[in-house]
Scaffold this motif. Sequence first.
Motif, PDB file in Angstrom:
ATOM      1  N   VAL A   1     -20.584  -7.084  -1.807  1.00  0.00           N
ATOM      2  CA  VAL A   1     -20.188  -5.958  -2.935  1.00  0.00           C
ATOM      3  C   VAL A   1     -20.778  -4.711  -2.338  1.00  0.00           C
ATOM      4  CG1 VAL A   1     -20.091  -5.348  -5.106  1.00  0.00           C
ATOM      5  CG2 VAL A   1     -19.627  -7.661  -4.373  1.00  0.00           C
ATOM      6  N   PHE A   2     -20.249  -3.486  -2.475  1.00  0.00           N
ATOM      7  CA  PHE A   2     -20.846  -2.308  -2.819  1.00  0.00           C
ATOM      8  C   PHE A   2     -20.334  -1.632  -4.185  1.00  0.00           C
ATOM      9  CE2 PHE A   2     -20.441   2.374  -2.604  1.00  0.00           C
ATOM     10  CZ  PHE A   2     -21.560   2.591  -2.329  1.00  0.00           C
ATOM     11  N   ALA A   3     -21.251  -1.513  -5.151  1.00  0.00           N
ATOM     12  CA  ALA A   3     -20.889  -0.971  -6.108  1.00  0.00           C
ATOM     13  C   ALA A   3     -21.429   0.301  -6.527  1.00  0.00           C
ATOM     14  CB  ALA A   3     -21.530  -1.950  -7.320  1.00  0.00           C
ATOM     15  N   LYS A   4     -20.590   1.126  -7.212  1.00  0.00           N
ATOM     16  CA  LYS A   4     -21.002   2.539  -7.465  1.00  0.00           C
ATOM     17  C   LYS A   4     -22.057   2.582  -8.480  1.00  0.00           C
ATOM     18  CE  LYS A   4     -19.369   6.559  -9.679  1.00  0.00           C
ATOM     19  NZ  LYS A   4     -18.177   7.329 -10.230  1.00  0.00           N
ATOM     20  N   GLY A   5     -23.008   3.251  -8.193  1.00  0.00           N
ATOM     21  CA  GLY A   5     -24.553   3.376  -8.755  1.00  0.00           C
ATOM     22  C   GLY A   5     -25.650   2.704  -7.885  1.00  0.00           C
TER      23      GLY A   5
ATOM     24  N   PRO B   1     -30.044  -8.010  -0.310  1.00  0.00           N
ATOM     25  CA  PRO B   1     -29.653  -6.478  -0.131  1.00  0.00           C
ATOM     26  C   PRO B   1     -29.271  -6.337   1.341  1.00  0.00           C
ATOM     27  CG  PRO B   1     -31.936  -7.022  -0.398  1.00  0.00           C
ATOM     28  CD  PRO B   1     -31.335  -8.411  -0.480  1.00  0.00           C
ATOM     29  N   LEU B   2     -28.504  -5.461   1.367  1.00  0.00           N
ATOM     30  CA  LEU B   2     -28.011  -4.880   2.867  1.00  0.00           C
ATOM     31  C   LEU B   2     -27.910  -3.556   2.753  1.00  0.00           C
ATOM     32  CD1 LEU B   2     -27.070  -5.116   5.452  1.00  0.00           C
ATOM     33  CD2 LEU B   2     -24.484  -5.273   4.660  1.00  0.00           C
TER      34      LEU B   2
ATOM     35  N   TYR C   1     -25.865  -0.912  -0.052  1.00  0.00           N
ATOM     36  CA  TYR C   1     -25.977   0.292  -0.663  1.00  0.00           C
ATOM     37  C   TYR C   1     -26.228   1.224   0.484  1.00  0.00           C
ATOM     38  CZ  TYR C   1     -30.979   0.011  -0.598  1.00  0.00           C
ATOM     39  OH  TYR C   1     -32.253  -0.187   0.058  1.00  0.00           O
ATOM     40  N   TYR C   2     -26.020   2.441   0.439  1.00  0.00           N
ATOM     41  CA  TYR C   2     -26.280   3.525   1.481  1.00  0.00           C
ATOM     42  C   TYR C   2     -27.772   4.190   1.097  1.00  0.00           C
ATOM     43  CZ  TYR C   2     -21.458   2.749   2.751  1.00  0.00           C
ATOM     44  OH  TYR C   2     -20.161   2.261   3.063  1.00  0.00           O
TER      45      TYR C   2
END
Length: 136
Positions: free
Chosen positions: A60-64, A111-112, A88-89
């Motif tokens: 999952v990549f989630a906003k925030g 975490p990735l 996350y980026y």
Amino acid sequence: MRYQSRRRQREPRRFLLNAAAILAAAGIAAGVILYNRTADPTSGPLPVHLPTATSSYLGVFAKGAPTSYGGVTAFTKATEVKPDIVMYYSGWYVPFPVNFATTVANEGAAPLVQMDPDGVSVAAIASGQYDGYLSA
């Protein structure tokens, strides 16, 4: 004709960006493997146990993220499924968000981080010039 020349100009840049992303992902994977192998025996490896079959990962990549875990929580509530990986980026030279990574691990995920090495030579990364930063 003008469109084709612009397209040809973008192809090498796109190739370099894709190559950098692949190298970054490989470096992260290698770092996780090395960390797991060299972890302090009293503290053990990362507290996350990913499924053995890669086809069963849910990422999952989630906003925030990584400022907030709220988007991941909302995803989990909406789907009733917990992710195995939370992505996350991160920009280059941005400190690692330990609190976010701890929350991710406590929730049973890994975490990735996708790091964008803007203005940094991929060859310098590969040669170990940035190992100190990446280890920190």
